[in-house]
Design a protein around this motif. Structure first.
Motif, PDB file in Angstrom:
ATOM      1  N   ALA A 207       0.847  -1.187   0.000  1.00 22.53           N
ATOM      2  CA  ALA A 207       0.000   0.000   0.000  1.00 22.53           C
ATOM      3  C   ALA A 207       0.882   1.237   0.000  1.00 22.53           C
ATOM      4  O   ALA A 207       1.980   1.244   0.571  1.00 22.53           O
ATOM      5  N   THR A 208       0.394   2.281  -0.654  1.00 20.68           N
ATOM      6  CA  THR A 208       1.134   3.544  -0.760  1.00 20.68           C
ATOM      7  C   THR A 208       0.592   4.540   0.253  1.00 20.68           C
ATOM      8  O   THR A 208      -0.623   4.661   0.435  1.00 20.68           O
ATOM      9  N   LEU A 209       1.486   5.258   0.922  1.00 24.79           N
ATOM     10  CA  LEU A 209       1.087   6.283   1.877  1.00 24.79           C
ATOM     11  C   LEU A 209       0.547   7.491   1.126  1.00 24.79           C
ATOM     12  O   LEU A 209       1.174   7.974   0.179  1.00 24.79           O
ATOM     13  N   ILE A 210      -0.607   7.967   1.547  1.00 24.75           N
ATOM     14  CA  ILE A 210      -1.258   9.108   0.902  1.00 24.75           C
ATOM     15  C   ILE A 210      -1.682  10.103   1.961  1.00 24.75           C
ATOM     16  O   ILE A 210      -1.731   9.786   3.156  1.00 24.75           O
ATOM     17  N   ARG A 211      -2.012  11.294   1.481  1.00 25.92           N
ATOM     18  CA  ARG A 211      -2.575  12.317   2.360  1.00 25.92           C
ATOM     19  C   ARG A 211      -4.038  12.519   1.999  1.00 25.92           C
ATOM     20  O   ARG A 211      -4.412  12.539   0.835  1.00 25.92           O
TER      21      ARG A 211
ATOM     22  N   PRO B 111      -8.738  16.071   8.563  1.00 22.52           N
ATOM     23  CA  PRO B 111      -8.242  16.436   7.234  1.00 22.52           C
ATOM     24  C   PRO B 111      -6.715  16.471   7.184  1.00 22.52           C
ATOM     25  O   PRO B 111      -6.035  16.613   8.212  1.00 22.52           O
ATOM     26  N   ASN B 112      -6.167  16.342   5.953  1.00 19.52           N
ATOM     27  CA  ASN B 112      -4.737  16.463   5.687  1.00 19.52           C
ATOM     28  C   ASN B 112      -3.916  15.552   6.605  1.00 19.52           C
ATOM     29  O   ASN B 112      -2.996  15.987   7.305  1.00 19.52           O
ATOM     30  N   VAL B 113      -4.239  14.286   6.561  1.00 13.28           N
ATOM     31  CA  VAL B 113      -3.560  13.298   7.399  1.00 13.28           C
ATOM     32  C   VAL B 113      -2.778  12.348   6.504  1.00 13.28           C
ATOM     33  O   VAL B 113      -3.288  11.881   5.480  1.00 13.28           O
ATOM     34  N   LEU B 114      -1.510  12.061   6.873  1.00 14.93           N
ATOM     35  CA  LEU B 114      -0.726  11.031   6.186  1.00 14.93           C
ATOM     36  C   LEU B 114      -1.205   9.683   6.703  1.00 14.93           C
ATOM     37  O   LEU B 114      -1.163   9.417   7.906  1.00 14.93           O
ATOM     38  N   MET B 115      -1.665   8.824   5.799  1.00 12.33           N
ATOM     39  CA  MET B 115      -2.283   7.576   6.244  1.00 12.33           C
ATOM     40  C   MET B 115      -1.975   6.456   5.269  1.00 12.33           C
ATOM     41  O   MET B 115      -1.545   6.683   4.127  1.00 12.33           O
TER      42      MET B 115
ATOM     43  N   GLU C 278      -3.494   6.320  10.776  1.00  8.19           N
ATOM     44  CA  GLU C 278      -2.718   7.559  10.685  1.00  8.19           C
ATOM     45  C   GLU C 278      -1.239   7.280  10.942  1.00  8.19           C
ATOM     46  O   GLU C 278      -0.879   6.512  11.850  1.00  8.19           O
ATOM     47  N   VAL C 279      -0.362   7.917  10.146  1.00 13.49           N
ATOM     48  CA  VAL C 279       1.090   7.822  10.312  1.00 13.49           C
ATOM     49  C   VAL C 279       1.580   9.172  10.824  1.00 13.49           C
ATOM     50  O   VAL C 279       1.486  10.181  10.122  1.00 13.49           O
ATOM     51  N   LEU C 280       2.103   9.189  12.041  1.00 14.43           N
ATOM     52  CA  LEU C 280       2.510  10.440  12.664  1.00 14.43           C
ATOM     53  C   LEU C 280       3.966  10.809  12.368  1.00 14.43           C
ATOM     54  O   LEU C 280       4.288  11.981  12.170  1.00 14.43           O
ATOM     55  N   ASP C 281       4.852   9.812  12.321  1.00 15.04           N
ATOM     56  CA  ASP C 281       6.277  10.120  12.188  1.00 15.04           C
ATOM     57  C   ASP C 281       6.979   8.915  11.567  1.00 15.04           C
ATOM     58  O   ASP C 281       6.525   7.771  11.684  1.00 15.04           O
TER      59      ASP C 281
END
Length: 419
Positions: free
Chosen positions: A58-62, A349-353, A391-394
């Motif tokens: 899977a690809t990380l998206i915002r 909104p605007n979350v890297l996931m 959600e990916v925080l860091d």
């Protein structure tokens, strides 16, 4: 003498295939050795190799992360009152389960001989007290007439005594009567005044006494009328009526059964108001809040409702929640109809996931990034998740490709070769 056989030997030139056989054997051996060396490097303990067909990437998206809870539930009537017996007796059920009823329609009757007998006795007592009240009013009128006569006679005597007193005044001036007769006329006048005064007081006292007696009798009658009214209400309550328009749900007693007071008899389901009852895992109970949007699906129908109530207790590791939704009158719904639901907790909104997967079983701190057919382990920090995204925080950037499923075969190795 023959020295040797050289004169008999013939020189034969070698063929081309025999000249190339040795180089070919040597070259093939070299290639085989190279392949064995490469295979040994690929099978080295520090770099494992897995089949890419067993992995899910899977690809990380915002984007907007919608936190939700997927659960199941059922349709329940928002208004399904249970009807109870009001008295002990034998019940007669007049409507079958599934029958349509209107507001105020009699759906059951209770036969209570004790209550009917008590009502008749109290009604008879009320009628007797009402007769006594009328008799007391007649007696009061009679007494008032008697004391009025006494007062009138006292008034006549007073007027006569006053007249004699005035005549005595005139006669005593002319010395036509003795002083004793004159004083006697004065005494008669004084006596007549006292009698008239006492008669007036007796009339007033009698009037107050009779008023009090009539009022007391009237209150007794009114009190008894209240007793009869209450018994009449209880007798009328033996006819169990439908509090809403709808259908009969279930019989809770048998036909012609002898029941006790306050025993449930049947249920009436209001078809104009339905709610959804959800079973939410207790781990999400603290995140629920009244007014949250809920997407409901039953069959091909999808509606949106809001959480209207949340149970304060946990049963079987689940919390019961009620969802109120509009336009239930236009939907073809049934009591206890199964449904699926999605509780929308939050929009970020605007979350890297990234999509959810079994890589979360690694503790949420390790992920495998795919770079040129090699999955490299990296340390990341994950946040909240929904049913499909997390959600990916860091520790990551948009566009990275992660292995989200199949990581159980990696054995926690830092690098994995993907075939």
């Amino acid at each position: 003498m023959i020295k040797d056989t050289s004169s008999q030997d013939t020189v034969i030139a070698p063929k081309l295939g025999r000249k190339l056989r040795l180089p070919l054997i040597i070259g093939g051996g070299a290639i085989l050795m190279s392949a064995l060396v490469w295979a040994s490097l690929g099978q080295d303990s520090s770099v494992r190799s897995v089949d890419g067909a067993d992995l899910r990437l899977a690809t990380l998206i915002r984007g907007t992360l919608v936190r939700d809870i997927a659960t199941t539930g059922k349709i329940v009537a928002a208004n399904a009152p249970i009807l109870y017996s009001t008295e002990e007796g034998v019940v007669t059920l007049l409507s079958q389960p599934g029958d349509e009823v209107e507001l105020g329609q009699v759906v059951a009757k209770i036969d209570s001989p004790r209550l009917q007998s008590e009502l008749q006795q109290q009604q008879s007592l009320l009628e007797g007290m009402q007769g006594s009240l009328e008799r007391a009013k007649l007696d009061a009128r009679r007494e008032q007439l008697r004391v009025s006569q006494i007062l009138d006679m006292a008034k006549v005597d007073l007027e006569a005594a006053d007249r004699e007193s005035r005549r005595g005044d005139q006669l005593i001036e002319s010395s036509l009567i003795s002083k004793i007769d004159f004083e006697k006329s004065k005494d008669d006048l004084h006596k007549a005044k006292l009698l008239h005064k006492h008669a007036q007081q007796e009339v007033d006292l009698m009037r107050d006494t009779l008023t009090f007696e009539i009022k007391n009798r009237t209150l007794e009658v009114e009190r008894q009328a209240l007793v009869v009214s209450e018994l009449t209400r209880q007798a009328n309550a033996l006819n169990i009526i439908a509090p809403v328009s709808g259908i009969i749900g279930n019989w809770l007693v048998e036909q012609k059964a002898r029941i006790a007071a306050s025993q449930p008899i049947l249920t009436v389901v209001d078809l104009t108001a339905f709610e959804a009852e959800l079973a939410v895992p207790e781990s999400y109970a603290d995140e629920l809040g009244l007014g949250m949007d809920v997407e409901l699906s039953f069959g091909s129908v999808n509606v949106v409702g809001q959480l209207s109530s949340i149970s304060p207790e946990v049963r079987n590791r689940e919390v019961t929640a009620r969802v109120r939704f509009a336009d239930s009158n236009t939907l073809s719904l049934r009591q206890n109809q199964r449904l699926s639901a999605r509780v929308l907790l939050e929009n970020r909104p605007n979350v890297l996931m990234v999509k959810r997967g079994d890589f979360l079983n690694l503790g949420g701190e390790i992920a495998y990034q795919v770079i040129e057919s090699v999955a490299q382990q990296k340390t990341v920090k994950l946040g909240v998740g929904s049913m499909s995204q997390v959600e990916v925080l860091d520790g990551a950037e948009e566009g990275e490709v992660w292995v989200i499923s199949g990581t159980e075969s990696f054995k926690n190795q830092p690098k994995i070769q993907i075939r």
